[in-house]
Design a protein around this motif. Structure first.
Motif, PDB file in Angstrom:
ATOM      1  N   UNK A 365       0.981  -0.909 -14.576  1.00 49.26           N
ATOM      2  CA  UNK A 365       1.897  -0.899 -13.431  1.00 49.26           C
ATOM      3  C   UNK A 365       1.294  -0.102 -12.283  1.00 49.26           C
ATOM      4  N   UNK A 366       1.238  -0.725 -11.113  1.00 48.10           N
ATOM      5  CA  UNK A 366       0.741  -0.054  -9.913  1.00 48.10           C
ATOM      6  C   UNK A 366       1.753  -0.242  -8.785  1.00 48.10           C
ATOM      7  N   UNK A 367       2.232   0.846  -8.222  1.00 45.30           N
ATOM      8  CA  UNK A 367       3.177   0.788  -7.104  1.00 45.30           C
ATOM      9  C   UNK A 367       2.638   1.590  -5.932  1.00 45.30           C
ATOM     10  N   UNK A 368       2.672   0.976  -4.760  1.00 40.47           N
ATOM     11  CA  UNK A 368       2.271   1.674  -3.529  1.00 40.47           C
ATOM     12  C   UNK A 368       3.409   1.530  -2.529  1.00 40.47           C
ATOM     13  N   UNK A 369       3.757   2.627  -1.870  1.00 36.45           N
ATOM     14  CA  UNK A 369       4.885   2.620  -0.946  1.00 36.45           C
ATOM     15  C   UNK A 369       4.737   1.574   0.149  1.00 36.45           C
ATOM     16  N   UNK A 370       5.861   0.997   0.561  1.00 35.76           N
ATOM     17  CA  UNK A 370       5.827  -0.015   1.618  1.00 35.76           C
ATOM     18  C   UNK A 370       5.438   0.628   2.944  1.00 35.76           C
ATOM     19  N   UNK A 371       4.632  -0.101   3.721  1.00 39.49           N
ATOM     20  CA  UNK A 371       4.163   0.337   5.042  1.00 39.49           C
ATOM     21  C   UNK A 371       3.411   1.673   4.986  1.00 39.49           C
TER      22      UNK A 371
END
Length: 492
Positions: A365-371
């Protein structure tokens, strides 16, 4: 033991009005382990090239030794490593080669592999082993630590500590402390040699700078006081001289001889004060010549609307059939300064590419903040070319701010007129860092930002990061920098 004598050395590049060296004099013992330090662009590599006889110069360099330079140029990297070594040292003894490779923890199977199939670290170690097979040579070792991970640096440092008879150019403080016994420093106005390791030299320099700054302030005060005293005495002398032609208040006749003697005495005192003032000015002119200006830098990082910027859970990255990193979990929150650590090839650059948005296959799982705005500094500087004005415009950054940061990182105004491709390795890295500091970003991601960068600039960058505490993910093999900066270390 023999000596290398440098006398009245003066050198400037063709077409340049500025001398790189001017009337430089010093002496080197060929048994020393000499660390060579100085700010980027001061002429360290130029001096090594002068020793190698590559340029014409005024003055003399006399030596009863031959010079060999590291890194060697390898013309055919496709040939086996053992053939590369044979080209460098045709008459080497095999057992001696094996001894050197063993000290550097390099297995002998690399000898029968193509040189270009070796990692950067393996190539460095092999070429160092070849260098120390040369007999009766004084060795010029130019930045061997670039592309070496932290463990490899410790190993190479230990290896060099058992050798002697070399000049070592490096900006890694811990590495220099491990393996040198003298420091050769290119200062603003001269070159000096001091016994001891880098930390001892640095402490002595700070003490000397502190003394000179205090002495300069004291002398400036003396000059002001003496100037006022000289002016008062001069005025008194002229007033007394005037009374020779007048009368005393009582109406009695003026004793002109007495008044003239008194005026002459006061004039003599005035001259004495002026001489002391002149001497004080002379003393101040001898101070502060080698004090390095290192103005503080600034960073204006954007605030992100969430505490958490990036999250990785059980992430693995594979290239083809090779798994470069496995089951990695960590988060980046605002204010974190995370160091990615691990051996070369352990996947540090791959993780950075994933976070920066490159299309890299992964599991987990990889999550990067929007904008999320990221400012990236790459290892590679080979793409840099053109002038600084165009570079700033093409990258959408404020030219004035960009150049102001470079000035603080010891760029002279002459550098602004040159093509970036002509810069030294350290100056090119400073261009990338100045660009990053000029960008509007929530997260700074720096991949080996300090390669080739001088020690004083490293300390400036450390102070910047500690003062402004931006959110930062970085890979850096300078152990001192990591120790001072990282709030968290993620080991791969």
């Amino acid at each position: 033991m023999s000596l290398i004598n440098v006398s009245n050395l003066t050198f400037a590049y063709d077409g340049s009005y500025d001398n790189v060296f001017e009337d430089v004099n010093f002496q080197i013992d060929t048994e020393w382990k000499l660390g060579f330090t100085g700010r980027n662009g001061r002429g360290k590599t130029t001096f090594l090239n002068l020793l190698l006889g590559k340029y014409d110069y005024r003055g003399t360099i006399s030596a009863k030794v031959t010079f060999d330079y590291f890194p060697f140029y390898v013309e055919n990297k496709a040939q086996n490593t053992i053939d590369v070594i044979s080209d460098i040292v045709p008459d080497y003894l095999h057992w001696e080669l094996m001894r050197e490779l063993n000290m550097l923890k390099v297995s002998d199977d690399v000898l029968y592999r193509p040189f270009d199939s070796l990692s950067n670290g393996e190539q460095t170690k092999v070429l160092l082993a070849a260098l120390f097979l040369k007999e009766n040579s004084f060795l010029l070792i130019d930045e061997p630590t670039n592309h070496l991970d932290m463990n490899a640096r410790k190993l190479v440092g230990k290896y060099l500590s058992g050798k002697s008879g070399f000049i070592l150019v490096s900006h890694d403080r811990a590495f220099l402390d491990q393996c040198v016994d003298h420091i050769l420093s290119i200062n603003k106005t001269d070159i000096e040699i001091q016994k001891g390791n880098f930390s001892e030299w640095w402490e002595n320099k700070k003490r000397q700078d502190h003394y000179e700054l205090a002495e300069n302030e004291k002398l400036k005060g003396d000059i002001k006081r003496l100037s006022e005293a000289a002016k008062r005495t001069n005025n008194w002398s002229h007033e007394v001289e005037k009374t020779k032609n007048g009368t005393r208040n009582s109406g009695s006749k003026v004793d002109k001889g007495y008044v003239g003697h008194k005026a002459a005495k006061m004039m003599k005192r005035s001259k004495s004060i002026e001489q002391r003032q002149h001497n004080a000015i002379e003393e101040t002119s001898k101070l502060l010549k080698n004090i390095e200006t290192s103005e503080s830098l600034k960073i204006a990082q954007l605030a992100y609307h969430k505490k958490q910027l990036v999250e990785l859970e059980h992430v693995s990255i594979t290239y083809g059939e090779k798994k470069v990193c496995e089951d990695l979990s960590f988060t980046i929150e605002q204010g974190d300064r995370i160091a990615l650590a691990g051996k070369n090839g352990s996947g540090k650059s791959s993780i950075i590419k994933l976070i920066c948005g490159e299309d890299i296959g992964y599991t987990g799982t990889f999550r990067r903040g929007s904008q999320l705005q990221i400012s990236y500094v790459s290892q590679d500087t080979s793409h840099l070319q053109g002038n600084l004005t165009d570079y700033a415009r093409n990258n959408g950054i404020d030219e004035s701010l960009f150049k102001a940061i470079l000035r603080k990182l010891d760029f002279s105004r002459v550098q602004f007129e040159k093509d970036i491709s002509a810069y030294s390795g350290g100056q090119k890295k400073k261009v990338l860092i100045a660009k990053s500091l000029s960008e509007q970003a929530h997260l700074h991601v720096w991949d080996e930002p300090l390669n080739f960068i001088d020690v004083i600039s490293r300390i400036q960058i450390e102070e910047l990061l500690l003062e402004y505490q931006p959110t930062l993910l970085f890979v850096e093999h300078d152990s001192e920098f990591c120790k001072h900066i990282a709030t968290q270390v993620v080991e791969l």
